[in-house]
Write an enzyme that holds these catalytic residues in place. Sequence first.
Site, short mmCIF file in Angstrom:
data_model
loop_
_atom_site.label_atom_id
_atom_site.label_comp_id
_atom_site.label_asym_id
_atom_site.label_seq_id
_atom_site.Cartn_x
_atom_site.Cartn_y
_atom_site.Cartn_z
N LYS A 54 1.16 -0.91 -14.79
CA LYS A 54 2.36 -1.14 -13.98
C LYS A 54 3.14 -2.33 -14.51
CE LYS A 54 0.29 0.98 -9.91
NZ LYS A 54 -0.41 0.85 -8.62
N GLN A 98 -2.66 -3.65 -4.87
CA GLN A 98 -3.41 -2.51 -5.42
C GLN A 98 -4.57 -2.15 -4.50
OE1 GLN A 98 -2.47 -0.71 -8.04
NE2 GLN A 98 -4.24 0.63 -8.00
N ASP A 121 5.61 0.42 -2.56
CA ASP A 121 4.70 1.55 -2.37
C ASP A 121 5.20 2.50 -1.29
OD1 ASP A 121 2.40 1.70 -4.02
OD2 ASP A 121 1.50 -0.02 -2.99
#
Length: 282
Positions: A54, A98, A121
Amino acid sequence: MKANIIDGKKISGEIREEIKEKVSDLIKNKGIVPGLTVILVGDDPASQIYVRNKARACKEVGMKSNIIRYDSSISQEKLLNAINELNEDENVHGILVQLPIPEHIDAQLVIDAIDPRKDVDGFHPVNVGKLSIGDDTLEPCTAKGVITLIERAGVEIEGKNAVIIGRSNIVGKPTALMLLHKNATVTICHSRTKDLKGIAKDADILVAAIGSPEFIDGSYIKEGAIVIDVGTSRVNNKLYGDVMFDEAVQKASWITPVPGGVGPMTITMLLENTLKCAESHE
Ligand code: GUN
């Protein structure tokens, strides 16, 4: 019928080029460099790789990225404080924690602590609520990747029977909502569904998000269906999707491979969301 392959890697590359240009424009016109901060708690090897990928993808399109690593023993309070600081930081446009995080920390509390405007997200209840009522919002990356692949293949969604196998908050539910907003007739199946095969066989668009390697063989697939395989299971160091590709490719009209289908799209959609956060930054 032998299916056309939806090349997620190629489509992803094209979109990243578009994002790169938009990032460059944002820097030139407004002096804003989009910035993503990723929090990684613990040392799960798969998460380490995801997080690194990422961060690298951000740099490749000209964004700033930062990984903050914490030991798995970090207290919930300390983690929540760290998120609050990032919420206040003007240079951080996107925040991602995460998952999974250690069990002594309440993951939902952590998600709730992220400023919804920085929630790249799309997991915050405010953004989930907005998605459910059809408002413009930050959409979960994998679901957004699924829809983008269908659209970029040139497939019309409106009026189609869409069947999603899997009801997770990260993939199944948001994908169902997004297809519904695009006027598909949507069915969500899960582990307790009766006659899964019968329902799947009726699907014009079949999205498999089960996490069970090659569960969906050719007998689940209607002739001419569009098959999107979200599964990624690693067995003996080889990556498997939820769909038995060799059988499905004989029946579908369009199909995503694993690897090289949905996978590359998830990070690309994360970049899109980070750009969106930076563009709406006041
Ligand atoms: N772990 C596995 N998938 C995801 C994701 O989409 N977002 C976050 N934050 N963690 C994950």
